[in-house]
Design a protein around this motif. Structure first.
Motif, PDB file in Angstrom:
ATOM      1  N   PHE A 360       0.802  -1.137  -0.033  1.00  0.00           N
ATOM      2  CA  PHE A 360       0.003  -0.033  -0.174  1.00  0.00           C
ATOM      3  C   PHE A 360       0.876   1.326   0.152  1.00  0.00           C
ATOM      4  O   PHE A 360       2.026   1.318   0.687  1.00  0.00           O
ATOM      5  N   SER A 361       0.507   2.326  -0.562  1.00  0.00           N
ATOM      6  CA  SER A 361       1.139   3.572  -0.745  1.00  0.00           C
ATOM      7  C   SER A 361       0.918   4.431   0.719  1.00  0.00           C
ATOM      8  O   SER A 361      -0.271   4.342   1.172  1.00  0.00           O
ATOM      9  N   GLU A 362       1.996   4.701   1.374  1.00  0.00           N
ATOM     10  CA  GLU A 362       2.222   5.464   2.456  1.00  0.00           C
ATOM     11  C   GLU A 362       1.450   6.934   2.259  1.00  0.00           C
ATOM     12  O   GLU A 362       0.826   7.598   3.202  1.00  0.00           O
ATOM     13  N   LYS A 363       1.431   7.315   1.084  1.00  0.00           N
ATOM     14  CA  LYS A 363       1.213   8.733   0.783  1.00  0.00           C
ATOM     15  C   LYS A 363      -0.243   8.917   0.473  1.00  0.00           C
ATOM     16  O   LYS A 363      -0.789  10.047   0.957  1.00  0.00           O
ATOM     17  N   THR A 364      -1.045   7.777  -0.097  1.00  0.00           N
ATOM     18  CA  THR A 364      -2.396   7.899  -0.671  1.00  0.00           C
ATOM     19  C   THR A 364      -3.204   6.924  -0.048  1.00  0.00           C
ATOM     20  O   THR A 364      -4.336   7.034   0.177  1.00  0.00           O
ATOM     21  N   GLY A 365      -2.574   5.796   0.442  1.00  0.00           N
ATOM     22  CA  GLY A 365      -3.275   4.853   1.272  1.00  0.00           C
ATOM     23  C   GLY A 365      -3.804   3.975   0.025  1.00  0.00           C
ATOM     24  O   GLY A 365      -4.470   2.872   0.195  1.00  0.00           O
ATOM     25  N   GLY A 366      -3.445   4.209  -1.106  1.00  0.00           N
ATOM     26  CA  GLY A 366      -3.902   3.367  -2.507  1.00  0.00           C
ATOM     27  C   GLY A 366      -2.962   1.860  -2.563  1.00  0.00           C
ATOM     28  O   GLY A 366      -2.062   1.699  -1.784  1.00  0.00           O
ATOM     29  N   VAL A 367      -3.432   0.958  -3.554  1.00  0.00           N
ATOM     30  CA  VAL A 367      -2.792  -0.214  -3.456  1.00  0.00           C
ATOM     31  C   VAL A 367      -1.691   0.058  -4.753  1.00  0.00           C
ATOM     32  O   VAL A 367      -1.886   0.621  -5.720  1.00  0.00           O
ATOM     33  N   ILE A 368      -0.530  -0.460  -4.455  1.00  0.00           N
ATOM     34  CA  ILE A 368       0.648  -0.245  -5.327  1.00  0.00           C
ATOM     35  C   ILE A 368       0.897  -1.503  -6.136  1.00  0.00           C
ATOM     36  O   ILE A 368       0.990  -1.440  -7.518  1.00  0.00           O
ATOM     37  N   SER A 369       0.720  -2.665  -5.528  1.00  0.00           N
ATOM     38  CA  SER A 369       1.027  -3.866  -5.883  1.00  0.00           C
ATOM     39  C   SER A 369       0.314  -4.939  -5.332  1.00  0.00           C
ATOM     40  O   SER A 369       0.192  -4.822  -3.918  1.00  0.00           O
ATOM     41  N   ILE A 370      -0.071  -5.776  -6.001  1.00  0.00           N
ATOM     42  CA  ILE A 370      -0.719  -7.408  -5.622  1.00  0.00           C
ATOM     43  C   ILE A 370       0.028  -8.576  -6.300  1.00  0.00           C
ATOM     44  O   ILE A 370      -0.003  -8.638  -7.153  1.00  0.00           O
ATOM     45  N   SER A 371       0.547  -9.390  -5.612  1.00  0.00           N
ATOM     46  CA  SER A 371       1.337 -10.535  -6.180  1.00  0.00           C
ATOM     47  C   SER A 371       1.270 -11.654  -5.183  1.00  0.00           C
ATOM     48  O   SER A 371       0.971 -11.565  -3.978  1.00  0.00           O
ATOM     49  N   LYS A 372       1.428 -12.849  -5.712  1.00  0.00           N
ATOM     50  CA  LYS A 372       1.658 -14.148  -4.983  1.00  0.00           C
ATOM     51  C   LYS A 372       2.820 -14.719  -5.306  1.00  0.00           C
ATOM     52  O   LYS A 372       3.351 -14.623  -6.292  1.00  0.00           O
TER      53      LYS A 372
END
Length: 372
Positions: A360-372
């Motif tokens: 998660f982005s510390e600046k916006t709270g959005g998702v930066i990446s999702i992986s497995k």
């Protein structure tokens, strides 16, 4: 109810009808009632995020964006010499500083952001059986990851050791006896000019080898010439004055808002307040866009799915323009966390043998990446 209140008896018989007089509620009372209802709704929403005693849960917060304006300006300082009015007549200098003043020139501005914690937007994640709560929360209380390793801290550079030695004493102007005993300022200026010419002659004799006791070697000659230059400079500044340039920085923090912000800058004082009649206006124009969740048009077509208590933030935006003297210094569109909406992650993402890794982005709270 008391007998006779609103014209109603204590007992009602089935089948009977009674006329109830109308009740007038004044508009101010109605507004107070609406505000109380809204307050109750907000309070209930906030209380849902508050930990109760002996409750097992984790709490993190959404980030909050602050606009940072980093200005760069040049300050030129002019200091008048003691004998400035005699500079041209005695030394032939026509560009002497005749007035002590400062001139500030605004050069540039960088539009950036800084992140703090929005304590008005807490998020509680209950620890449920069968659902691993692998949250990474930083020291600000912001969610930075799920099922990811803690980021390695960069080694901080050692702070430069401050030298606490004595400040070098200011150089005393090497006045001759004739200068000190002169009768008036003009006579003093004349004697100082003679001393400057004498220093120049001495330098010329040294360079031409026309002195009886020359310095022993090249290093000694260098030191003597440097001393002569410093003495001449100190004396000459009494006529021409001093000039210096300094590049300065000013950081201004502004909350994103459609109302904008006004700053004030003058050539004499740099950044100042609105009471300075000589100051020019720096106008910070902002157009903020709140992020909204689109309403569901057809609820039958929308598939319902079970959600987790882990939410990410979809930020809003703010277009920032900085104007000075009618010209644009900078323009930028920035994401603003507090103008965003929370979106819950579905439980289906967290099923199976391998859990997802989410950053998660510390600046916006959005998702930066999702992986497995």
């Amino acid at each position: 109810r008391r007998p006779g209140r609103f014209g109603m008896p204590n007992k009602l018989t089935i089948g009977q009808t009674y006329d109830i007089p109308s009740i007038n509620i004044r508009l101010p009372h109605m507004k107070k009632l609406i505000l109380l209802l809204l307050g109750a709704v907000i309070a209930s929403a906030v209380s849902a995020q508050v930990l109760e005693q002996d409750e097992s849960a984790l709490v993190y917060y959404s980030p909050k964006t602050t606009l940072t304006l980093e200005f760069t300006y040049l300050e030129e300082r002019y200091e008048r010499g003691q004998y400035a009015e005699y500079a041209e007549a005695m030394l032939g200098i026509s560009d002497a500083v005749m007035e002590t003043k400062s001139v500030c020139t605004l050069k540039d501005v960088h539009v950036g952001t800084s992140t703090t914690t929005d304590y008005d937007r807490p998020h509680k994640v209950d620890i449920e059986a069968g659902f691993p709560v692998l949250l990474t929360i930083n020291d600000k209380g912001l969610l930075t990851g799920y099922n990811v390793a803690l980021p390695e801290k960069k080694a901080s550079k050692p702070a430069a050791k401050q030298q606490h030695g004595k400040k070098p004493a200011e150089r005393v102007v090497p006045f001759s006896e004739e200068v000190l005993t002169a009768a008036n300022p003009e006579a003093q200026a004349n004697e100082v000019a003679k001393q400057i010419f004498h220093l120049r002659e001495t330098r010329m004799y040294l360079l031409n080898g026309e002195v009886e006791h020359a310095p022993a070697d090249g290093q000694a000659m260098k030191l003597v010439l440097e001393e002569l230059d410093q003495q001449e400079k100190a004396l000459t500044e009494l006529f021409i004055g001093k000039k210096s340039k300094h590049q300065k920085h000013k950081t201004v923090r502004v909350e994103p808002s459609n109302e904008g912000e006004l700053l004030f800058f003058s050539e004499e004082n740099g950044f100042t307040d609105g009471d300075n009649i000589d100051a020019d206006t720096i106008e910070v124009r902002m157009v903020c866009q709140q992020q909204f969740a689109q309403p569901v048009v057809d609820k039958k077509k929308k598939k319902t799915q079970e959600l987790t208590q882990i939410v990410y933030n979809v930020p809003g935006y703010c277009c920032v323009n900085v104007f000075y003297k009618g010209k644009s210094l900078a323009s930028r569109a920035i994401p603003v966390a507090q103008l965003g909406v929370d979106v819950a992650l579905p439980k289906s993402m967290f099923t199976g043998k391998e859990l997802p890794k989410i950053i998660f982005s510390e600046k916006t709270g959005g998702v930066i990446s999702i992986s497995k």
